[in-house]
Design a protein around this motif. Structure first.
Motif, PDB file in Angstrom:
ATOM      1  N   GLN A  23     -10.228  12.490  -2.222  1.00 15.19           N
ATOM      2  CA  GLN A  23      -9.511  11.943  -2.906  1.00 15.19           C
ATOM      3  C   GLN A  23      -7.677  12.813  -2.878  1.00 15.19           C
ATOM      4  O   GLN A  23      -8.006  13.860  -3.055  1.00 15.19           O
ATOM      5  CB  GLN A  23      -9.379  11.486  -4.244  1.00 15.19           C
ATOM      6  CG  GLN A  23     -10.282  10.144  -4.390  1.00 15.19           C
ATOM      7  CD  GLN A  23     -11.725  10.362  -4.960  1.00 15.19           C
ATOM      8  OE1 GLN A  23     -11.868  11.340  -5.542  1.00 15.19           O
ATOM      9  NE2 GLN A  23     -12.638   9.444  -4.561  1.00 15.19           N
TER      10      GLN A  23
ATOM     11  N   ARG B  85      -0.247   6.987  -6.961  1.00 14.75           N
ATOM     12  CA  ARG B  85      -1.467   6.332  -5.704  1.00 14.75           C
ATOM     13  C   ARG B  85      -2.532   7.375  -5.351  1.00 14.75           C
ATOM     14  O   ARG B  85      -2.205   8.697  -5.348  1.00 14.75           O
ATOM     15  CB  ARG B  85      -0.654   5.734  -4.397  1.00 14.75           C
ATOM     16  CG  ARG B  85      -1.603   5.280  -3.567  1.00 14.75           C
ATOM     17  CD  ARG B  85      -0.907   4.736  -2.553  1.00 14.75           C
ATOM     18  NE  ARG B  85      -1.933   3.947  -1.417  1.00 14.75           N
ATOM     19  CZ  ARG B  85      -2.594   4.573  -0.546  1.00 14.75           C
ATOM     20  NH1 ARG B  85      -2.469   5.952  -0.285  1.00 14.75           N
ATOM     21  NH2 ARG B  85      -3.459   3.761   0.126  1.00 14.75           N
TER      22      ARG B  85
ATOM     23  N   TYR C 278       2.161   6.851   2.734  1.00 17.09           N
ATOM     24  CA  TYR C 278       1.230   6.737   1.523  1.00 17.09           C
ATOM     25  C   TYR C 278       1.873   6.529   0.386  1.00 17.09           C
ATOM     26  O   TYR C 278       1.240   6.977  -0.887  1.00 17.09           O
ATOM     27  CB  TYR C 278       0.211   7.960   1.855  1.00 17.09           C
ATOM     28  CG  TYR C 278      -0.699   7.893   2.927  1.00 17.09           C
ATOM     29  CD1 TYR C 278      -1.661   7.073   3.165  1.00 17.09           C
ATOM     30  CD2 TYR C 278      -0.502   8.994   3.786  1.00 17.09           C
ATOM     31  CE1 TYR C 278      -2.269   7.306   4.412  1.00 17.09           C
ATOM     32  CE2 TYR C 278      -1.270   9.038   5.052  1.00 17.09           C
ATOM     33  CZ  TYR C 278      -2.017   8.100   5.253  1.00 17.09           C
ATOM     34  OH  TYR C 278      -2.866   8.232   6.264  1.00 17.09           O
TER      35      TYR C 278
ATOM     36  N   GLN D 123      -9.645   6.895  -8.589  1.00 17.58           N
ATOM     37  CA  GLN D 123      -8.607   6.048  -8.002  1.00 17.58           C
ATOM     38  C   GLN D 123      -8.637   4.768  -8.774  1.00 17.58           C
ATOM     39  O   GLN D 123      -7.419   3.895  -8.493  1.00 17.58           O
ATOM     40  CB  GLN D 123      -9.290   5.773  -6.381  1.00 17.58           C
ATOM     41  CG  GLN D 123     -10.740   5.010  -6.585  1.00 17.58           C
ATOM     42  CD  GLN D 123     -11.858   6.141  -6.222  1.00 17.58           C
ATOM     43  OE1 GLN D 123     -11.643   7.248  -6.965  1.00 17.58           O
ATOM     44  NE2 GLN D 123     -12.975   6.159  -5.794  1.00 17.58           N
TER      45      GLN D 123
ATOM     46  N   ASP E  55       2.859  13.947  -2.115  1.00 23.57           N
ATOM     47  CA  ASP E  55       1.377  14.182  -1.949  1.00 23.57           C
ATOM     48  C   ASP E  55       0.857  15.505  -2.288  1.00 23.57           C
ATOM     49  O   ASP E  55      -0.607  15.790  -2.073  1.00 23.57           O
ATOM     50  CB  ASP E  55       0.977  13.586  -0.473  1.00 23.57           C
ATOM     51  CG  ASP E  55       1.310  14.361   0.290  1.00 23.57           C
ATOM     52  OD1 ASP E  55       2.124  15.599   0.168  1.00 23.57           O
ATOM     53  OD2 ASP E  55       1.099  13.970   1.748  1.00 23.57           O
TER      54      ASP E  55
ATOM     55  N   GLN F 242      -4.978   8.217  -2.530  1.00 25.65           N
ATOM     56  CA  GLN F 242      -5.575   7.969  -1.027  1.00 25.65           C
ATOM     57  C   GLN F 242      -7.018   8.419  -0.763  1.00 25.65           C
ATOM     58  O   GLN F 242      -7.134   9.670  -0.987  1.00 25.65           O
ATOM     59  CB  GLN F 242      -4.711   8.579  -0.131  1.00 25.65           C
ATOM     60  CG  GLN F 242      -5.121   8.448   1.284  1.00 25.65           C
ATOM     61  CD  GLN F 242      -4.992   7.235   2.034  1.00 25.65           C
ATOM     62  OE1 GLN F 242      -4.468   6.099   1.476  1.00 25.65           O
ATOM     63  NE2 GLN F 242      -5.737   7.157   3.128  1.00 25.65           N
ATOM     64  N   THR F 243      -7.824   7.628  -0.651  1.00 24.20           N
ATOM     65  CA  THR F 243      -9.294   8.066  -0.411  1.00 24.20           C
ATOM     66  C   THR F 243      -9.736   8.054   1.102  1.00 24.20           C
ATOM     67  O   THR F 243      -9.320   6.951   1.652  1.00 24.20           O
ATOM     68  CB  THR F 243     -10.276   7.007  -1.253  1.00 24.20           C
ATOM     69  OG1 THR F 243      -9.866   7.115  -2.505  1.00 24.20           O
ATOM     70  CG2 THR F 243     -11.614   7.544  -0.892  1.00 24.20           C
ATOM     71  N   SER F 244     -10.348   9.167   1.624  1.00 26.22           N
ATOM     72  CA  SER F 244     -10.721   9.068   3.076  1.00 26.22           C
ATOM     73  C   SER F 244     -11.978   9.761   3.135  1.00 26.22           C
ATOM     74  O   SER F 244     -12.633  10.384   2.078  1.00 26.22           O
ATOM     75  CB  SER F 244      -9.629   9.954   3.967  1.00 26.22           C
ATOM     76  OG  SER F 244      -9.506  11.228   3.306  1.00 26.22           O
TER      77      SER F 244
ATOM     78  N   SER G 144      -6.740  17.371  -1.408  1.00 27.84           N
ATOM     79  CA  SER G 144      -7.851  16.061  -1.000  1.00 27.84           C
ATOM     80  C   SER G 144      -9.271  16.591  -1.117  1.00 27.84           C
ATOM     81  O   SER G 144      -9.971  17.596  -0.166  1.00 27.84           O
ATOM     82  CB  SER G 144      -7.694  16.026   0.622  1.00 27.84           C
ATOM     83  OG  SER G 144      -8.584  14.908   1.105  1.00 27.84           O
TER      84      SER G 144
ATOM     85  N   ASN H 168      -7.438  -0.308   1.714  1.00 31.28           N
ATOM     86  CA  ASN H 168      -6.609   0.865   0.932  1.00 31.28           C
ATOM     87  C   ASN H 168      -7.185   2.202   1.520  1.00 31.28           C
ATOM     88  O   ASN H 168      -6.675   3.100   0.829  1.00 31.28           O
ATOM     89  CB  ASN H 168      -6.888   0.724  -0.452  1.00 31.28           C
ATOM     90  CG  ASN H 168      -5.903   1.280  -1.470  1.00 31.28           C
ATOM     91  OD1 ASN H 168      -4.723   1.429  -0.563  1.00 31.28           O
ATOM     92  ND2 ASN H 168      -6.316   1.694  -2.513  1.00 31.28           N
ATOM     93  N   GLN H 169      -8.031   2.255   2.464  1.00 32.53           N
ATOM     94  CA  GLN H 169      -8.281   3.607   2.872  1.00 32.53           C
ATOM     95  C   GLN H 169      -8.653   3.496   4.562  1.00 32.53           C
ATOM     96  O   GLN H 169      -9.163   2.321   4.680  1.00 32.53           O
ATOM     97  CB  GLN H 169      -9.545   4.275   2.141  1.00 32.53           C
ATOM     98  CG  GLN H 169     -10.666   3.249   2.128  1.00 32.53           C
ATOM     99  CD  GLN H 169     -12.046   4.320   1.710  1.00 32.53           C
ATOM    100  OE1 GLN H 169     -12.162   5.318   2.241  1.00 32.53           O
ATOM    101  NE2 GLN H 169     -12.330   3.985   0.425  1.00 32.53           N
TER     102      GLN H 169
ATOM    103  N   ARG I 214       1.031   4.252   6.948  1.00 35.45           N
ATOM    104  CA  ARG I 214       0.076   5.226   7.192  1.00 35.45           C
ATOM    105  C   ARG I 214       0.695   6.344   8.037  1.00 35.45           C
ATOM    106  O   ARG I 214      -0.138   7.392   8.357  1.00 35.45           O
ATOM    107  CB  ARG I 214      -1.112   4.733   7.755  1.00 35.45           C
ATOM    108  CG  ARG I 214      -1.901   3.454   6.695  1.00 35.45           C
ATOM    109  CD  ARG I 214      -2.946   2.887   7.335  1.00 35.45           C
ATOM    110  NE  ARG I 214      -3.836   4.014   7.471  1.00 35.45           N
ATOM    111  CZ  ARG I 214      -4.323   4.460   8.863  1.00 35.45           C
ATOM    112  NH1 ARG I 214      -3.707   3.709   9.942  1.00 35.45           N
ATOM    113  NH2 ARG I 214      -5.172   5.477   8.850  1.00 35.45           N
TER     114      ARG I 214
END
Length: 784
Positions: free
Chosen positions: A105, A96, A683, A86, A113, A98-100, A132, A761-762, A719
């Motif tokens: 990731q 980009r 995103y 990231q 995406d 996206q971390t959750s 992810s 950012n998450q 988002r």
């Protein structure tokens, strides 16, 4: 648009000035160079020969290829203290991460995406079905490569927007030792050891080990352990062998963030005055506070191995076979939802309106909901057999590549979603304080069901780069993919463990798809440092929807249709077209620039529109609703410029403009598409910018003193598809200073987030995760 216009004008002025300066210089001749690497993109720049690129596996100069590439070398990663994907992605235009959930990731490229991720040129097939998952640390990485544009012909289905390749260190005959120890904020301890050289006979090796622990600024402690070994060399003049083995065992904290932002406008019960607007964060929250349950955890265990053999018959033919296997286990338990207590009675100090009804809300207490337990175990086999070489027909030179790839992904997902049965303990009904989070009690878990899926993909591809003359090159490529997917859900586990008895094949539901994709490109080289290119290509993404009696289906025109359990295809694949045009400029080692314009169109987007039990237009649904209802596109441009005015100084700047929007949607009783048309895709930031500089003093009493800094900008990120929730835009600045001692030890101080920027950012739902404030890292590295 002032920033992109300024950058574009400056780039054009620089190119024009330099081209005039080069006028009259003798032309450099291209020779068919041999390269023994088997990578997505290898770039080397010298004063004696033009830049080489293996991105299309053709062994020709980059100037001959109608593609856009970006490369982050290990030197840049080391100078800026980067070990995570990231952080690295900030320096790739149009990308980009996206971390959750703490470590999952998801990578998007040019607004899409489901970007394909590869390691050493091998697809991680999870990218195409569930993009992810945790990524490996970058301590064993030689470089990170980004191929953008219509890449699906070479790398298969779902390759839309771009392909990211993580290239690990190759075995080398040169003896070397690299060791690094670092310590930083929040008890961040990193230790890395790498070494390699001649092992025996023609066999070389390279090895790397890394261990990292960090308490985390929000008490989200993390541990990472990885090892990597590469063996190989030239067994004879014609035969080459490369073996790579890697393993990791990582522990990540789950991350549920801070309590929800306001679900609606909030009013005071006492006098009906407004207290907070919808989307506001509750004031006074301690951003360092951790709200996760004490029982939460996430482990990632991975083992991977590959064997590559290459036989060279001569310039006309080179045969390569690469077999790889990956085992990956993601073991997760997390209490995911922080809910404010609510009531229909006026017993709390605040309320919000739901229709004509008042819902009273307690903004001082939280209920911990939805503890989620799952484990994903994926085993992937991948084999690539390729033949490439060069030959001539008259005055036309051909650089060809033909290949066959076979991929098998066996994925077993175990779940424990039955609360009270699969998840139990006092923490299951825990409540806590908003301003003083504390333990809600322990929980234990078991698995009750398994979800079994299998993917098989056969790909046949052929491409040819035709050198018509010194100035004009043409690329022609085609690929045909056969894709099959089968799944079975609800398989009982054995005694609550991650085990089950394999059901009969006749119980699985199946889908199957075949598709042809193409790519063609044109390159024009008016003068030696400059190449202009354009390309167009198609892509497809299989749809894995299988029949369910509990689902209603709608086609892309908004009409309901009725498949049956024997249907091998419920929805058509996603299809699209990618168009790109650009310019590449390379002036020795002093100046390089890349510019590209792109347009990507995607049809047949599928979306879940409503769930069973939802109330739509007064109707309580008895089935889920899913449809293939939309068309979206992405348009924009990327630019990157590197300038080395003096020895020891390098300046790089990049800018990406990506406008990804939903352009058409078929409405039906369960989806009001009119309000979504024209909305920005989730995103994907509209603007992204970065600049970084590296300077090392090479002479005098300060020889060995180095300075590095970088500034990055990320625009506002939506988002959701309705564009009602966002991550605000922010700037980030990092800097470091280093000094190389005479004994080959380099001391370095990195300061990240120099200006202590407050950013997000998450998030998990509406629970935002605050970014790390200013922090430092002190390291000592030895290299021989």
């Amino acid at each position: 648009m002032k920033l992109p216009l300024t950058l574009f004008f400056g780039l054009g002025l620089t190119l024009t000035t330099t081209l005039h300066a080069q006028d009259g210089q003798p032309k450099r001749e291209y020779t068919n160079f041999q390269d023994t690497t088997f990578q997505l993109s290898e770039i080397s720049v010298t004063a004696k020969r033009p830049m080489q690129v293996e991105v299309m596996k053709l062994g020709v100069p980059a100037a001959y290829l109608p593609v856009t590439t970006n490369t982050l070398p290990s030197r840049l990663l080391a100078n800026h203290g980067i070990t995570n994907i990231q952080d690295a992605a900030r320096f790739l235009p149009g990308v980009r991460v996206q971390t959750s959930y703490g470590a999952f990731q998801q990578i998007s490229i040019r607004g899409f995406d489901h970007s394909i991720i590869m390691v050493d040129g091998v697809r991680d097939e999870r990218s195409s079905i569930n993009n992810s998952y945790p990524f490996m640390d970058l301590t064993s990485v030689e470089r990170i490569e980004l191929l953008k544009g219509p890449a699906s012909v070479l790398y298969g289905q779902s390759a839309v927007g771009g392909v990211l390749n993580i290239v690990r260190k190759a075995p080398t005959a040169q003896q070397h030792v690299n060791a690094r120890v670092a310590y930083g904020s929040y008890q961040n301890l990193q230790t890395t050891l790498g070494f390699g050289g001649r092992l025996f006979g023609p066999i070389n090796y390279s090895a790397n080990f890394n261990y990292q622990t960090q308490d985390g600024w929000r008490d989200n402690a993390m541990r990472r352990l990885s090892g990597y070994l590469a063996l190989g060399g030239k067994l004879s003049e014609a035969d080459e062998l490369d073996i790579r083995i890697g393993a990791l065992r990582d522990f990540y904290p789950t991350e549920i963030g801070l309590p929800d932002v306001m679900p609606a406008d909030i009013y005071r019960t006492a006098d009906d005055t407004k207290a907070y607007d919808r989307g506001d964060m509750l004031p006074g929250l301690d951003k360092k506070a951790r709200y996760n349950s004490e029982s939460d955890f996430m482990y990632n265990r991975n083992f991977n191995a590959s064997v590559m053999w290459r036989h060279t018959f001569g310039e006309a033919a080179r045969l390569t076979d690469k077999l790889s296997y990956t085992y990956d286990d993601i073991d997760y338990f997390g209490t995911e939802d922080l809910a404010y207590l609510t009531s229909d009675k006026p017993i709390y100090k605040h309320y919000y309106k739901s229709g004509n009804r008042k819902v009273y809300i307690n903004l001082d207490s939280l209920r911990y909901d939805f503890p989620l337990r799952f484990e994903h175990i994926a085993r992937t086999w991948n084999n690539q057999l390729e033949l490439n070489g060069r030959f001539a027909t008259g005055s036309v030179k051909h650089n060809y590549l033909g290949g066959y790839s076979l991929i098998g992904l066996y994925r077993n997902s175990f779940s424990g979603y039955d609360l009270g049965q699969d998840v139990y303990g006092p923490g299951l009904t825990g409540q806590g304080s908003v301003y003083n989070p504390h333990s809600i009690g322990w929980m234990d878990t078991r698995f009750s069901k398994a979800f079994v899926s299998r993917i098989y993909m056969h790909g046949f591809y052929l491409q040819d780069l035709l050198e018509l003359n010194e100035k004009l090159k043409v690329l022609l490529a085609g690929r045909y993919d056969l894709y099959s997917y089968k799944r079975l859900s609800g398989v009982p586990t054995i005694d609550g463990r991650a085990e089950f008895d394999m059901p009969a094949d006749s119980l699985f539901t199946h889908t199957a798809t075949g598709a042809f994709s193409f790519r063609t490109g044109l390159v024009y080289i008016p003068v030696q440092p400059l190449s202009l290119f354009a390309s167009v290509g198609s892509y497809f993404k299989p749809d894995n929807t299988t029949y369910s009696e509990d689902t209603r289906y709608f086609d892309r025109n908004g009409q309901e249709f009725f498949p049956n359990k024997d249907s091998r295809k419920i929805f058509d694949p996603e299809r699209g077209i990618q168009v790109e045009a650009g310019a590449r400029y390379e002036l020795s080692e002093m100046l390089s620039a890349d510019f590209s314009l792109f347009y990507i169109n995607r049809e047949n987007e599928r979306r879940y529109m409503a769930d069973k039990g939802d109330v739509i237009n007064g109707e309580t649904l008895d089935k889920d609703v899913v449809g293939q209802v939309g068309r979206m596109d992405s348009r924009g441009f990327d630019v990157e410029l590197t300038y080395r005015p003096v020895r020891g100084l390098s300046l790089t700047a990049g800018y990406g403009y990506t406008d990804a929007r939903l352009r058409k949607i078929a409405t039906n009783p369960y989806l009001d598409g009119e309000n979504l048309v024209g909305k920005r895709y989730a995103y994907s930031p509209l603007h992204s910018f970065y600049v970084y500089a590296d300077y090392t003093i090479r002479e005098g009493v300060l020889r060995g003193l180095g300075f590095n800094f970088d500034v990055t900008y990320q625009d506002e990120v939506y988002r959701n598809f309705s564009n009602t929730s966002t991550f605000p835009s922010y700037w980030m600045t990092d800097a470091s200073i280093s000094y190389r001692l005479p004994n080959r030890v380099r001391l370095r101080l990195n300061v990240n987030n120099v200006f202590n920027t407050d950013y997000y950012n998450q998030a998990l739902g509406s629970q935002y995760v605050p970014g790390m404030p200013r922090n430092f890292l002190i390291s000592a590295a030895y290299s021989l």
